[in-house]
Design an enzyme around this catalytic site. Structure first.
Site, PDB file in Angstrom:
ATOM      1  N   ASP A 186       0.617  -0.995   0.083  1.00 42.86           N
ATOM      2  CA  ASP A 186      -0.197  -0.004   0.479  1.00 42.86           C
ATOM      3  C   ASP A 186       1.540   1.250   0.029  1.00 42.86           C
ATOM      4  O   ASP A 186       0.854   2.443   0.312  1.00 42.86           O
ATOM      5  CB  ASP A 186      -0.858   0.034   1.357  1.00 42.86           C
ATOM      6  CG  ASP A 186      -2.203   0.870   0.211  1.00 42.86           C
ATOM      7  OD1 ASP A 186      -2.003   1.703   0.299  1.00 42.86           O
ATOM      8  OD2 ASP A 186      -3.038   0.865   2.318  1.00 42.86           O
ATOM      9  N   ARG A 211      -0.130   8.998   0.705  1.00 43.21           N
ATOM     10  CA  ARG A 211      -0.993   9.180   1.541  1.00 43.21           C
ATOM     11  C   ARG A 211       0.109   8.419   3.160  1.00 43.21           C
ATOM     12  O   ARG A 211      -0.148   8.724   3.682  1.00 43.21           O
ATOM     13  CB  ARG A 211      -2.363   9.109   1.063  1.00 43.21           C
ATOM     14  CG  ARG A 211      -2.809   7.409   0.785  1.00 43.21           C
ATOM     15  CD  ARG A 211      -3.578   7.702   0.898  1.00 43.21           C
ATOM     16  NE  ARG A 211      -4.373   5.878   0.592  1.00 43.21           N
ATOM     17  CZ  ARG A 211      -3.439   5.711  -0.924  1.00 43.21           C
ATOM     18  NH1 ARG A 211      -3.478   5.926  -1.853  1.00 43.21           N
ATOM     19  NH2 ARG A 211      -3.209   4.309  -1.163  1.00 43.21           N
ATOM     20  N   ASN A 212       0.596   8.086   2.151  1.00 46.30           N
ATOM     21  CA  ASN A 212       1.517   6.298   3.819  1.00 46.30           C
ATOM     22  C   ASN A 212       3.032   7.422   3.294  1.00 46.30           C
ATOM     23  O   ASN A 212       3.486   6.131   3.690  1.00 46.30           O
ATOM     24  CB  ASN A 212       1.340   5.503   3.333  1.00 46.30           C
ATOM     25  CG  ASN A 212       0.001   5.068   3.019  1.00 46.30           C
ATOM     26  OD1 ASN A 212      -1.691   5.414   4.261  1.00 46.30           O
ATOM     27  ND2 ASN A 212      -1.183   3.489   2.205  1.00 46.30           N
ATOM     28  N   ASP A 238       2.734   3.101   7.657  1.00 46.80           N
ATOM     29  CA  ASP A 238       1.861   2.794   7.294  1.00 46.80           C
ATOM     30  C   ASP A 238       1.940   0.913   7.207  1.00 46.80           C
ATOM     31  O   ASP A 238       1.582   0.066   5.840  1.00 46.80           O
ATOM     32  CB  ASP A 238       0.421   3.270   6.358  1.00 46.80           C
ATOM     33  CG  ASP A 238      -0.038   4.147   7.126  1.00 46.80           C
ATOM     34  OD1 ASP A 238      -1.620   3.724   7.292  1.00 46.80           O
ATOM     35  OD2 ASP A 238       0.098   5.151   7.110  1.00 46.80           O
TER      36      ASP A 238
HETATM   37  P1  AMP Z   1      -3.472   7.106  10.509  1.00 48.73           P
HETATM   38  O1  AMP Z   1      -3.778   5.872  11.514  1.00 48.73           O
HETATM   39  O2  AMP Z   1      -1.571   6.104  10.843  1.00 48.73           O
HETATM   40  O3  AMP Z   1      -3.960   6.644   9.379  1.00 48.73           O
HETATM   41  O4  AMP Z   1      -2.886   8.704  11.396  1.00 48.73           O
HETATM   42  C1  AMP Z   1      -3.581   9.374  10.668  1.00 48.73           C
HETATM   43  C2  AMP Z   1      -3.386  10.836  10.754  1.00 48.73           C
HETATM   44  O5  AMP Z   1      -2.076  11.246  11.963  1.00 48.73           O
HETATM   45  C3  AMP Z   1      -2.388  11.126   9.801  1.00 48.73           C
HETATM   46  O6  AMP Z   1      -3.180  11.236   8.767  1.00 48.73           O
HETATM   47  C4  AMP Z   1      -1.313  11.662  10.062  1.00 48.73           C
HETATM   48  O7  AMP Z   1      -2.199  13.850   9.798  1.00 48.73           O
HETATM   49  C5  AMP Z   1      -1.229  12.113  11.588  1.00 48.73           C
HETATM   50  N1  AMP Z   1       0.096  11.048  12.383  1.00 48.73           N
HETATM   51  C6  AMP Z   1      -0.170  10.124  12.171  1.00 48.73           C
HETATM   52  N2  AMP Z   1       1.343   9.631  12.407  1.00 48.73           N
HETATM   53  C7  AMP Z   1       2.192  10.268  12.467  1.00 48.73           C
HETATM   54  C8  AMP Z   1       3.542  10.737  13.142  1.00 48.73           C
HETATM   55  N3  AMP Z   1       4.259   9.998  13.265  1.00 48.73           N
HETATM   56  N4  AMP Z   1       3.624  12.357  12.608  1.00 48.73           N
HETATM   57  C9  AMP Z   1       1.894  13.281  12.596  1.00 48.73           C
HETATM   58  N5  AMP Z   1       1.017  13.298  12.642  1.00 48.73           N
HETATM   59  C10 AMP Z   1       1.189  11.519  12.303  1.00 48.73           C
END
Ligand code: AMP
Length: 394
Positions: free
Chosen positions: A161, A165-166, A179
């Site tokens: 994936d 976005r990832n 991700d």
């Molecule tokens: P995820 O569950 O990994 O898709 O994270 C959801 C959202 O949280 C992402 O779209 C990012 O905007 C933010 N996010 C996730 N991990 C991080 C990180 N390590 N640092 C900053 N923002 C994060």
């Protein structure tokens, strides 16, 4: 309260946590515990598929505080959700590379701790900075992602994936692939759609053999990587624009490939096309991609723009839109209807030959809007070009 900090065992190959009867065993194998008092949660920054994502600080003995992102598991989670949540930790705990996001685990309440990435995900970062970076800097971002992917491929880990976005971007503009988590990532990716082969797949980013036969490999990751290249060079444009998933599959199957984004140097688009070869064995490996990008970085004169790859032609009416107004509405540029009309652009046949200079003269001053209009014109040209080749349609 206890935390788990990742330690990196001296293993050369990635171990799938699903081979453990109890995935929490895998977490223990790859992680060590640290005290809860070392983590301070400061604010909520987003929401993830399992719960909130918070910003906080982690204190380690003898070091400065490290800003961290904390992923939570919301109340009322099922055993399966907890297992999936932790499997991400046990996958990431095995990684150790500057271009791969590394995760740690906190025990109660269950939390995953990762490096805080100030600039968030790559796709939204690019859209916020449309047209702002020199090509060389974009190639630098791509080089980082290729290095992260080469590391993962070397461990025998197939991402499945990879998409802008990832990928996360930190304050130094270092890109980190993120991700992880096998099936759950695809279940939760809004881009993933069910295919006839039964699985949920992010169609626009996925190689044909993975869509059709679920044949995922590092070579299918290379295909996705080239789609990320395209996203980067187009500052976060949606691959294949507004084509439906079904039309994307059909077009790719019939030989259509994404054209070079505006401002994309020829050698980069050639690399994308190499990565999009139908026969996966002919695609370059990540280590070759790094070598090529390094060569381009060392000789930036090769990144100068050559002449446009697409020819201007006398174009008949464009079939999916019936008028200039309709086309402008489709690309959300309806505010320029009067500009085009005043400039004498009454048919799509005329629009298709428009140049950037023409668009400026019509009074479209914003660079982002010029790019959007030109990209769409470019698609129309590709569609018309493809229509004139019997076996290729869009
Ligand atoms: P995820 O569950 O990994 O898709 O994270 C959801 C959202 O949280 C992402 O779209 C990012 O905007 C933010 N996010 C996730 N991990 C991080 C990180 N390590 N640092 C900053 N923002 C994060």
């Amino acid at each position: 309260m206890l935390f788990l900090l990742v330690s990196f065992p001296d293993t050369r190959f990635y171990i799938d946590p699903h081979t453990y009867e109890d995935p929490s065993q895998a977490v223990h194998q790859f992680a060590r515990e640290i005290e809860a008092s070392r983590i301070k949660i400061e604010k909520i920054i987003g929401s993830g598929e399992f719960g909130e994502v918070c910003y906080g600080r982690m204190r380690l003995p003898g070091r400065r505080d490290i800003p961290v992102a904390l992923k939570t598991l919301k109340a009322g989670y099922s055993d399966q959700q907890k297992r999936d949540f932790l499997s991400e930790a046990s996958i990431m705990a095995q990684f150790d590379h500057p271009n791969v996001q590394i995760e740690m685990r906190r025990r109660k309440p269950v939390m995953l701790i990762t490096e805080y990435m100030e600039n968030g995900s790559l796709d939204s970062f690019l859209r916020r900075h449309d047209g702002e970076f020199p090509v060389l800097q974009l190639v630098g971002l791509l080089r980082g992602i290729a290095a992260g992917m080469s590391y993962l491929a070397g461990l025998g880990y197939v991402h499945r994936d990879l998409a802008a976005r990832n990928v996360l971007v930190n304050s130094n503009l270092v890109c980190k692939v993120s991700d992880f988590g096998l099936s759950r990532v695809l279940e939760d990716d809004p881009e993933a759609a069910y295919t006839t082969s039964g699985g949920k797949i992010p169609i626009r980013w996925t190689a044909p053999e993975a869509i059709t036969y679920r044949k995922f490999s590092s070579s299918s990751d290379v295909w996705s990587y080239a789609v990320v290249m395209w996203e980067v060079m187009s500052y976060g444009e949606r691959p294949y624009w507004n084509l439906s998933n079904r039309d994307v599959i059909k077009s790719v199957e019939e030989g259509f490939r994404l054209p070079a984004p505006m401002g994309c140097p020829g050698p980069l688009h050639s690399l994308m096309l190499d990565c999009w070869q139908k026969d996966r064995n002919l695609r370059p490996r990540f280590c070759h991609i790094i070598t090529l990008l390094d060569k381009l970085i060392r000789n930036p004169e090769n990144l100068k723009l050559s002449s446009p790859t697409l020819m201007d032609r006398a174009i008949p009416d464009f079939s999916s839109c019936n008028s200039v107004d309709e086309w402008l509405d489709t690309i959300k540029m309806g505010r320029y209807k009067e500009h085009f009309a005043a400039g004498g652009y009454h048919t799509l046949g005329k629009v298709i030959s428009v140049t950037q200079g023409d668009i400026q003269r019509l009074g479209v001053t914003l660079m982002g809007h010029q790019k959007k209009i030109l990209s769409s014109v470019q698609v129309m040209r590709v569609q018309v070009l493809n229509r004139s080749v019997p076996s290729v349609h869009v």
